[in-house]
Design a protein around this motif. Structure first.
Motif, mmCIF file in Angstrom:
data_model
loop_
_atom_site.group_PDB
_atom_site.id
_atom_site.type_symbol
_atom_site.label_atom_id
_atom_site.label_comp_id
_atom_site.label_asym_id
_atom_site.label_seq_id
_atom_site.Cartn_x
_atom_site.Cartn_y
_atom_site.Cartn_z
ATOM 1 N N TYR A 128 14.822 19.306 18.875
ATOM 2 C CA TYR A 128 15.725 19.004 17.761
ATOM 3 C C TYR A 128 15.250 19.565 16.413
ATOM 4 O O TYR A 128 16.055 19.944 15.584
ATOM 5 N N PHE A 164 4.499 9.821 17.743
ATOM 6 C CA PHE A 164 4.345 8.384 17.961
ATOM 7 C C PHE A 164 5.209 8.009 19.147
ATOM 8 O O PHE A 164 6.399 8.322 19.175
ATOM 9 N N CYS A 223 20.912 8.349 25.578
ATOM 10 C CA CYS A 223 19.592 7.744 25.795
ATOM 11 C C CYS A 223 19.377 6.537 24.894
ATOM 12 O O CYS A 223 18.616 5.649 25.242
ATOM 13 N N GLY A 274 15.998 5.397 26.316
ATOM 14 C CA GLY A 274 15.130 5.254 25.142
ATOM 15 C C GLY A 274 15.364 3.913 24.478
ATOM 16 O O GLY A 274 16.237 3.152 24.889
ATOM 17 N N PRO A 275 14.595 3.634 23.431
ATOM 18 C CA PRO A 275 14.796 2.375 22.711
ATOM 19 C C PRO A 275 16.164 2.339 22.034
ATOM 20 O O PRO A 275 16.683 3.377 21.631
ATOM 21 N N LEU A 279 21.805 12.288 10.542
ATOM 22 C CA LEU A 279 21.336 11.409 11.625
ATOM 23 C C LEU A 279 20.504 10.256 11.062
ATOM 24 O O LEU A 279 20.661 9.108 11.474
ATOM 25 N N PRO A 322 8.812 14.179 18.427
ATOM 26 C CA PRO A 322 8.837 12.865 19.092
ATOM 27 C C PRO A 322 7.473 12.452 19.647
ATOM 28 O O PRO A 322 7.223 11.265 19.812
ATOM 29 N N VAL A 374 6.877 5.102 21.349
ATOM 30 C CA VAL A 374 7.205 3.677 21.343
ATOM 31 C C VAL A 374 6.625 3.033 22.607
ATOM 32 O O VAL A 374 6.759 3.589 23.707
ATOM 33 N N LEU A 425 23.821 18.116 21.846
ATOM 34 C CA LEU A 425 23.419 19.140 20.881
ATOM 35 C C LEU A 425 22.904 20.412 21.543
ATOM 36 O O LEU A 425 22.980 21.486 20.979
ATOM 37 N N MET A 456 12.184 12.264 25.569
ATOM 38 C CA MET A 456 12.930 12.677 24.383
ATOM 39 C C MET A 456 12.764 14.180 24.178
ATOM 40 O O MET A 456 11.649 14.690 24.099
ATOM 41 N N PRO A 457 13.898 14.917 24.110
ATOM 42 C CA PRO A 457 13.802 16.370 23.930
ATOM 43 C C PRO A 457 13.024 16.733 22.665
ATOM 44 O O PRO A 457 13.090 16.032 21.670
ATOM 45 N N LEU A 467 11.642 8.229 10.879
ATOM 46 C CA LEU A 467 12.795 8.725 11.642
ATOM 47 C C LEU A 467 12.798 10.249 11.655
ATOM 48 O O LEU A 467 13.070 10.877 12.681
ATOM 49 N N HIS A 525 21.463 15.848 27.183
ATOM 50 C CA HIS A 525 22.101 14.604 26.773
ATOM 51 C C HIS A 525 22.263 14.494 25.266
ATOM 52 O O HIS A 525 21.434 14.984 24.519
ATOM 53 N N ILE A 580 12.456 12.610 15.145
ATOM 54 C CA ILE A 580 13.430 13.602 15.610
ATOM 55 C C ILE A 580 12.740 14.955 15.800
ATOM 56 O O ILE A 580 12.897 15.607 16.828
ATOM 57 N N CYS A 636 22.149 12.100 21.909
ATOM 58 C CA CYS A 636 21.278 10.968 21.536
ATOM 59 C C CYS A 636 21.837 9.679 22.133
ATOM 60 O O CYS A 636 21.097 8.839 22.638
HETATM 61 C C1 HEC Z 1 16.800 12.246 27.284
HETATM 62 C C2 HEC Z 1 16.717 11.017 26.492
HETATM 63 C C3 HEC Z 1 16.671 11.117 24.983
HETATM 64 C C4 HEC Z 1 17.500 11.816 24.142
HETATM 65 C C5 HEC Z 1 18.644 12.750 24.502
HETATM 66 C C6 HEC Z 1 17.106 11.468 22.796
HETATM 67 N N1 HEC Z 1 16.046 10.605 22.820
HETATM 68 FE FE1 HEC Z 1 15.150 9.722 21.197
HETATM 69 N N2 HEC Z 1 13.801 8.831 22.424
HETATM 70 C C7 HEC Z 1 13.819 8.863 23.797
HETATM 71 C C8 HEC Z 1 12.695 8.083 24.314
HETATM 72 C C9 HEC Z 1 12.336 7.886 25.784
HETATM 73 C C10 HEC Z 1 12.006 7.570 23.201
HETATM 74 C C11 HEC Z 1 10.744 6.687 23.222
HETATM 75 C C12 HEC Z 1 9.518 7.566 23.359
HETATM 76 C C13 HEC Z 1 9.066 8.135 22.025
HETATM 77 O O1 HEC Z 1 8.734 7.329 21.130
HETATM 78 O O2 HEC Z 1 9.059 9.368 21.868
HETATM 79 C C14 HEC Z 1 12.740 8.044 22.007
HETATM 80 C C15 HEC Z 1 12.430 7.703 20.701
HETATM 81 C C16 HEC Z 1 13.236 7.970 19.603
HETATM 82 C C17 HEC Z 1 13.055 7.414 18.287
HETATM 83 C C18 HEC Z 1 12.014 6.380 17.893
HETATM 84 C C19 HEC Z 1 12.699 5.022 18.103
HETATM 85 C C20 HEC Z 1 11.881 3.817 17.739
HETATM 86 O O3 HEC Z 1 12.351 2.698 18.071
HETATM 87 O O4 HEC Z 1 10.821 3.924 17.133
HETATM 88 C C21 HEC Z 1 14.022 7.926 17.494
HETATM 89 C C22 HEC Z 1 14.256 7.644 16.027
HETATM 90 C C23 HEC Z 1 14.819 8.805 18.314
HETATM 91 N N3 HEC Z 1 14.318 8.804 19.605
HETATM 92 C C24 HEC Z 1 15.899 9.523 17.858
HETATM 93 C C25 HEC Z 1 16.698 10.353 18.657
HETATM 94 C C26 HEC Z 1 17.794 11.139 18.161
HETATM 95 C C27 HEC Z 1 18.284 11.144 16.723
HETATM 96 C C28 HEC Z 1 18.289 11.844 19.221
HETATM 97 C C29 HEC Z 1 19.396 12.885 19.228
HETATM 98 C C30 HEC Z 1 19.285 13.962 18.246
HETATM 99 C C31 HEC Z 1 17.505 11.472 20.376
HETATM 100 N N4 HEC Z 1 16.539 10.574 19.997
HETATM 101 C C32 HEC Z 1 17.734 11.954 21.670
HETATM 102 C C33 HEC Z 1 14.731 9.520 24.583
HETATM 103 C C34 HEC Z 1 15.745 10.357 24.131
#
Ligand code: HEC
Length: 129
Positions: free
Chosen positions: A110, A96, A53, A63-64, A122, A93, A98, A41, A106-107, A86, A48, A90, A50
């Motif tokens: 978004y 909360f 990760c 990520g999870p 999404l 981040p 995880v 995006l 996490m970027p 959710l 990267h 987005i 979503c």
């Molecule tokens: C560079 C890696 C990266 C990218 C790219 C990324 N994430 Fe994440 N995301 C993470 C990590 C690490 C966590 C766990 C830490 C936190 O809770 O913030 C996370 C947590 C989350 C969670 C919470 C998951 C849970 O089990 O509670 C959601 C929902 C999520 N991301 C959605 C997205 C979406 C939708 C995108 C794309 C628009 C995205 N992420 C892009 C790394 C990434």
């Protein structure tokens, strides 16, 4: 406008939206959501999608996993529905983190670069997992 006229207008609008195949506002399309999930995006090298990760199977790579996220999301934060959680995950981040993961991965862009509609898609995709 009388209440009856208003009800009629609303029903006609709703019927027109269904006829055009458009989803009512606030409801996303999981297939479009999956496309967005697989797209880089930020459109820059080193950034990267979503999917790079978050897998749909085993956890990782960074990520999870989204496997079972529709069930898990509603249990993460007391008082938040899966959809609310959710949406916040987005847009904000850091709200909360995880357990077992770091806040710096996490970027955080978004909420600014995605439209509300794209976020709805999404969310619909994640709720289908
Ligand atoms: C560079 C890696 C990266 C990218 C790219 C990324 N994430 Fe994440 N995301 C993470 C990590 C690490 C966590 C766990 C830490 C936190 O809770 O913030 C996370 C947590 C989350 C969670 C919470 C998951 C849970 O089990 O509670 C959601 C929902 C999520 N991301 C959605 C997205 C979406 C939708 C995108 C794309 C628009 C995205 N992420 C892009 C790394 C990434």
């Amino acid at each position: 406008m009388s209440r009856i006229t208003l009800t009629m207008v609303v029903s006609i609008l709703a019927a027109a939206m269904v006829a055009c195949g458009g989803a009512p506002s606030g409801v996303g399309d999981p297939e479009i959501g999956e496309e967005i999930y697989r797209t880089n995006l930020e459109d820059e090298p080193g950034q990267h999608a979503c999917s790079e990760c978050h897998s749909l199977g085993q956890s990782g790579p960074f990520g999870p996993s989204f496997q079972g996220i529709s069930e898990i999301a509603g249990e993460r934060v007391a008082g938040m529905t899966a959809e609310e959680y959710l949406r916040e995950s987005i847009a904000n981040p850091s709200a909360f983190i995880v357990e077992g993961y770091h806040d710096n991965l996490m970027p955080k862009v978004y909420g600014e670069i995605l439209s509300e509609e794209e976020i709805n898609h999404l969310i619909a995709f994640m709720l289908s997992q």
